[in-house]
Design an enzyme around this catalytic site. Structure first.
Site, PDB file in Angstrom:
ATOM      1  N   TRP A 198      23.063 140.217   0.378  1.00  0.00           N
ATOM      2  CA  TRP A 198      21.982 139.175   1.196  1.00  0.00           C
ATOM      3  C   TRP A 198      21.271 138.929   2.380  1.00  0.00           C
ATOM      4  O   TRP A 198      22.602 139.031   3.117  1.00  0.00           O
ATOM      5  CB  TRP A 198      21.911 137.610   0.344  1.00  0.00           C
ATOM      6  N   ASP A 366       9.656 126.602  -4.264  1.00  0.00           N
ATOM      7  CA  ASP A 366      10.120 126.191  -5.586  1.00  0.00           C
ATOM      8  C   ASP A 366      10.868 124.429  -5.164  1.00  0.00           C
ATOM      9  O   ASP A 366      10.422 124.385  -4.870  1.00  0.00           O
ATOM     10  CB  ASP A 366      11.903 126.674  -5.237  1.00  0.00           C
ATOM     11  N   ARG A 442      23.685 130.608  -9.156  1.00  0.00           N
ATOM     12  CA  ARG A 442      23.141 129.727  -8.222  1.00  0.00           C
ATOM     13  C   ARG A 442      22.520 128.621  -9.522  1.00  0.00           C
ATOM     14  O   ARG A 442      21.165 128.194  -9.822  1.00  0.00           O
ATOM     15  CB  ARG A 442      21.336 130.302  -7.956  1.00  0.00           C
ATOM     16  N   LYS A 475       4.004 134.075  -6.365  1.00  0.00           N
ATOM     17  CA  LYS A 475       5.228 134.594  -5.536  1.00  0.00           C
ATOM     18  C   LYS A 475       6.179 134.587  -6.428  1.00  0.00           C
ATOM     19  O   LYS A 475       6.279 133.350  -7.327  1.00  0.00           O
ATOM     20  CB  LYS A 475       5.988 133.885  -4.689  1.00  0.00           C
ATOM     21  N   TRP A 476       6.859 135.384  -6.884  1.00  0.00           N
ATOM     22  CA  TRP A 476       7.270 135.718  -8.317  1.00  0.00           C
ATOM     23  C   TRP A 476       8.803 136.028  -7.570  1.00  0.00           C
ATOM     24  O   TRP A 476       9.656 136.874  -7.381  1.00  0.00           O
ATOM     25  CB  TRP A 476       6.846 137.046  -9.281  1.00  0.00           C
ATOM     26  N   ASP A 477      10.040 134.932  -7.698  1.00  0.00           N
ATOM     27  CA  ASP A 477      11.748 135.692  -7.303  1.00  0.00           C
ATOM     28  C   ASP A 477      12.318 135.419  -8.777  1.00  0.00           C
ATOM     29  O   ASP A 477      11.475 135.778  -9.794  1.00  0.00           O
ATOM     30  CB  ASP A 477      11.648 133.933  -6.825  1.00  0.00           C
ATOM     31  N   MET A 478      13.266 136.358  -8.423  1.00  0.00           N
ATOM     32  CA  MET A 478      14.412 136.703  -8.905  1.00  0.00           C
ATOM     33  C   MET A 478      15.838 136.618  -8.491  1.00  0.00           C
ATOM     34  O   MET A 478      15.430 137.359  -7.590  1.00  0.00           O
ATOM     35  CB  MET A 478      14.070 137.880  -9.715  1.00  0.00           C
ATOM     36  N   ASN A 479      16.673 135.014  -8.372  1.00  0.00           N
ATOM     37  CA  ASN A 479      17.564 134.803  -7.519  1.00  0.00           C
ATOM     38  C   ASN A 479      18.974 135.170  -8.199  1.00  0.00           C
ATOM     39  O   ASN A 479      19.840 134.496  -7.661  1.00  0.00           O
ATOM     40  CB  ASN A 479      17.511 133.624  -7.414  1.00  0.00           C
ATOM     41  N   ASP A 547      15.212 137.264   2.691  1.00  0.00           N
ATOM     42  CA  ASP A 547      15.793 135.249   3.246  1.00  0.00           C
ATOM     43  C   ASP A 547      15.831 135.060   4.450  1.00  0.00           C
ATOM     44  O   ASP A 547      15.941 134.209   5.328  1.00  0.00           O
ATOM     45  CB  ASP A 547      16.675 134.120   2.485  1.00  0.00           C
TER      46      ASP A 547
HETATM   47  C1  GLA Z   1      14.482 132.818  -2.805  1.00  0.00           C
HETATM   48  C2  GLA Z   1      13.444 133.331  -2.234  1.00  0.00           C
HETATM   49  C3  GLA Z   1      13.118 132.063  -1.259  1.00  0.00           C
HETATM   50  C4  GLA Z   1      12.907 130.744  -1.952  1.00  0.00           C
HETATM   51  C5  GLA Z   1      13.928 129.969  -3.110  1.00  0.00           C
HETATM   52  C6  GLA Z   1      13.697 129.236  -3.506  1.00  0.00           C
HETATM   53  O1  GLA Z   1      15.596 132.492  -2.276  1.00  0.00           O
HETATM   54  O2  GLA Z   1      13.584 134.503  -1.302  1.00  0.00           O
HETATM   55  O3  GLA Z   1      11.847 132.819  -0.144  1.00  0.00           O
HETATM   56  O4  GLA Z   1      11.831 131.400  -1.778  1.00  0.00           O
HETATM   57  O5  GLA Z   1      14.535 131.491  -3.443  1.00  0.00           O
HETATM   58  O6  GLA Z   1      14.467 128.601  -4.015  1.00  0.00           O
END
Ligand code: GLA
Length: 728
Positions: A198, A366, A442, A475-479, A547
């Site tokens: 990361w 977010d 998370r 912005k389609w995120d996957m954390n 990030d």
């Molecule tokens: C991830 C994304 C960030 C942001 C956060 C929000 O870490 O990479 O750019 O959108 O989620 O929780």
């Protein structure tokens, strides 16, 4: 002709502009790899098989099959018959046996490029590509394999995938089905991969090849921050212009294996495909399984040509978005500006200032839904938080519109928070193994996208939000990665399908999304760049790169990324200093320069800028508009690399006609007693002269003597130079 079959020799030649890939059929119906490299014209190359070397050939001496397989370059090696190197295919039958030997039966050569059902894949017209289908069979198992090779002549690319079909009466269990295998004699190669974590994605790594197996892989359910679905063999010490490179890149976003194996006879075997760990696929009678695609290229001219081939392929034959050749709005994202602490007023204050600076789109990150005031709740509850945004998304989008701004939004559709209405209602929807605690990451779980009803529900939620307001960008995120791998919707002998079915669920969602919302600009993201892979590019023209927005950290990240992907795919923003990830202070000008080598945008609280900073941002925006088309469409050339030991990072883009070029040079910070240097350019038209500012230079001077880079001082870290060809 791109694909030629010499019937007498039983040799296939797959020709691109500069390369040939050759396959032969033996008397035993084995398909074997003959050659991959610079273009050759002659198909009389069977001697490469050493068929006269009895006793090693089974048709001559069957009792020595094993020693034969130790060396023999199988085009698609299978398990259980005596080739002890990495196999590409392993299948178990109902009796529990694991062995197969599919012999060549027939082939078809067709113009064009087949789709791979449910999976992202390169595409092409009948004129741009032709495909060889090699059908092989194992009569004992009643199994047919089809090896597919699509030849992109102009791009020097061959893509490969495989299908397995059960034509018997009993189910078969595929335990491993890689997409490509390539046997090459070792010529003092090293192997190259991208690695990171990361905030430090895709650093380039070159390593000596030891006897044994060395690989990069992901078991995380996504392509991952740590390793990238890419692998290359390269002449030791290869440069941008010199050396041989064999590269494989996987059009897939889940678990993968990319491996080099060296055996005692100096044979290298390069394999790539879905990682077999945790994978079993039940193939019912009549069932068919298709693998994702591997993109393969060979360069005799170093890394630069490899990069060029991949960039051309992805721009012409993989990215479908209408935005590929369109201006992307310069955006401002509120994440690093506010994190979860915002209300409508704060957002609009940022938006107003952004609009004044010339920014074109506001992206709400977010924290806008459920009761999400930190990262521990509400994923799955996609209802706007009216305490934060009382007027809702529609009103917000209209207010932004009145300011002249487009509106974009963040979602993380694949996730479910344990603390959410959705989880309370459907606890079985999370990926889980009954009786075990689900691993949190998370503070969230992953939705089981192997189940169609969950995919349908998730899709409705996304569509509802997108219909609820004027939204131009998602912005389609996957954390988080996948763990506790179990599905409440799969029977016992299909649990091994979950990882792959999950990825298919993601693809289905994004496919439906881009079909229903063709004008939406989709940016994929995964905790920064954990799912930056060719698979996702089939759906979104850009992906958030990392990030880590620190301009100096971004140099290595963006260099590794740009080695494979066009700059137009690389999500890059200017953020505040000291940088949130590393605490470094970098001149705003340099932050702008680095973000301009991607999809330019901002991610900071613009209400807190000094007048001087506002002026600089305004300057950057004017500059970006001037060069954005060149950056998006031009050929990318790497000049210098600090991660490879050079004193600066430098790269350039040149338009196809060589009329315009943009050159970046970025130094490390705080260089003591620097005297500057000369940066040699590439890719210009040798016969021409170019203007830089008011001055004129011959291209041969610029490329052989270089442009002057002045000594670094505390205010100077980077430069961009614009070159325009002098018209006669
Ligand atoms: C991830 C994304 C960030 C942001 C956060 C929000 O870490 O990479 O750019 O959108 O989620 O929780």
């Amino acid at each position: 002709m791109a694909i030629v079959y010499d019937e007498a020799e039983k040799v296939f030649l797959l020709n691109t502009q500069n390369t040939t890939y050759a396959i032969a059929i033996t008397d035993e119906t084995f398909l074997c790899h003959l050659y991959y490299g610079k273009k050759i014209q002659d198909s009389h190359i069977r001697y490469l098989l050493k068929e006269d070397e009895s006793p090693y050939v089974p048709s001559v001496n069957k009792r020595e099959t094993n020693s034969f397989l130790d060396m023999f370059p199988m085009e698609y090696p299978e398990t259980g018959m005596g080739d002890y190197r990495e196999s590409a295919f392993c299948v178990r039958n109902v009796e529990g046996h694991r062995a197969s030997q599919c012999g060549y039966r027939h082939h078809v050569i067709k113009n064009g490029k087949p789709e791979i059902s449910g999976l992202p894949a390169t595409f092409a017209s009948d004129e741009e590509c032709s495909t060889l289908y090699l059908y092989c069979e194992d009569e004992v198992l009643q199994l047919q394999l089809c090896l597919m090779y699509s030849v992109f002549e102009k791009e020097d690319i061959i893509t490969r995938s495989v299908t397995a079909e059960n034509y018997g009466k009993q189910p078969l269990y595929i335990e491993k089905i890689l997409s490509a295998c390539l046997d090459v004699e070792d010529r003092n190669f090293e192997w190259v991969s991208l690695h990171g974590t990361w905030a430090r994605e895709r650093h380039i790594q070159a390593m000596p090849i030891a006897v044994g197996r060395q690989n990069v892989a992901s078991f995380k359910g996504e392509s991952s921050h740590q390793e990238h679905p890419f692998i290359a063999l390269a002449t030791k010490g290869a440069t941008q212009d010199v050396g041989e490179i064999y590269a494989m890149h996987f059009v897939y976003s889940g678990n993968f294996l990319a491996q080099i194996e060296k055996n005692a006879f100096h044979m290298l075997r390069m394999t790539m495909g879905i990682h077999p760990e945790g994978f079993t696929w039940k193939l019912e009678p009549g069932g068919c399984f298709a693998t994702p695609e591997v993109v393969m290229t060979y360069s005799a001219e170093g890394y630069g040509k490899m990069t060029h081939n991949l960039h051309e392929l992805y721009r012409r034959h993989l990215i479908r978005s209408a935005y590929l050749h369109k201006d992307r709005p310069i955006l401002i994202n509120n994440w690093e500006a506010t994190y979860f602490e915002f209300d409508e007023k704060k957002l609009l204050d940022i938006a107003k200032q952004a609009a004044r600076l010339g920014i074109e789109m506001f992206v709400l990150d977010d924290g806008w839904f459920g009761k999400r005031n930190k990262d521990d709740s509400s994923l799955g509850d996609w209802n706007v938080n009216l305490e934060k945004i009382p007027g809702g998304l529609h009103k917000l989008s209209q207010e932004l519109k009145a300011l002249g701004l487009k509106f974009g939004i963040w979602m993380e559709p694949e996730m479910i928070s344990p603390d959410s209405e959705l989880y309370r209602k459907h606890p079985d929807w999370a990926i889980q193994i009954p009786g075990r605690d689900i691993t949190q990451s998370r503070a969230q779980y992953v939705l089981d996208l192997s189940r169609q009803e969950i995919v349908d529900y998730v899709y409705e939620q996304i569509a509802k939000i997108l219909h609820s307001a004027e939204i131009s960008y998602l912005k389609w995120d996957m954390n988080r990665q996948l763990t506790t791998i179990g599905s409440m919707g799969l029977v016992a002998d299909r649990q091994g399908e979950l990882f792959h079915r999950y990825v298919l669920g993601v693809y289905q969602l994004q496919e439906r999304l881009i079909r229903e919302f063709p004008d939406l600009l989709l940016e994929n993201c995964s905790g920064g760049g954990a799912r930056f892979d060719p698979g996702m590019l089939y759906y979104s023209p850009q992906i958030w790169c990392s990030d880590d927005t620190d301009a100096i950290e971004r140099l290595a990240i963006q260099e590794g990324t740009a080695m494979l992907y066009p700059l137009s795919c690389i999500g890059a923003h200017v953020s505040v200093c000291p940088n949130h990830a590393v605490g470094r202070v970098t001149p705003l000008e340099t932050r702008g320069h680095v973000a301009m080598a991607g999809t330019f945008g901002y991610e900071l609280d613009v209400t807190k800028l000094s007048e001087e900073e506002k002026e600089e941002i305004h300057k950057q925006i004017v500059c970006y508009h001037r060069y954005k088309e060149l950056i998006r469409e031009g050929d990318y050339i790497r000049l210098l690399s600090m991660q490879k030991g050079d004193r600066a990072d430098a790269w350039m883009v040149v338009d196809k006609l060589k009329n315009r070029a943009l050159v970046w040079c970025v130094r490390g910070l705080n260089i003591p007693n620097d005297k500057g240097f000369f940066l040699r350019l590439k890719g210009l038209d040798v016969e021409s002269k170019y203007h830089i500012d008011e001055k004129q230079y011959s291209a041969d001077v610029l490329m052989n003597c270089g442009i002057r880079i002045k000594p670094a001082d505390k205010d100077f870290v980077s430069n961009i130079f614009y070159l325009e060809r002098q018209t006669k």
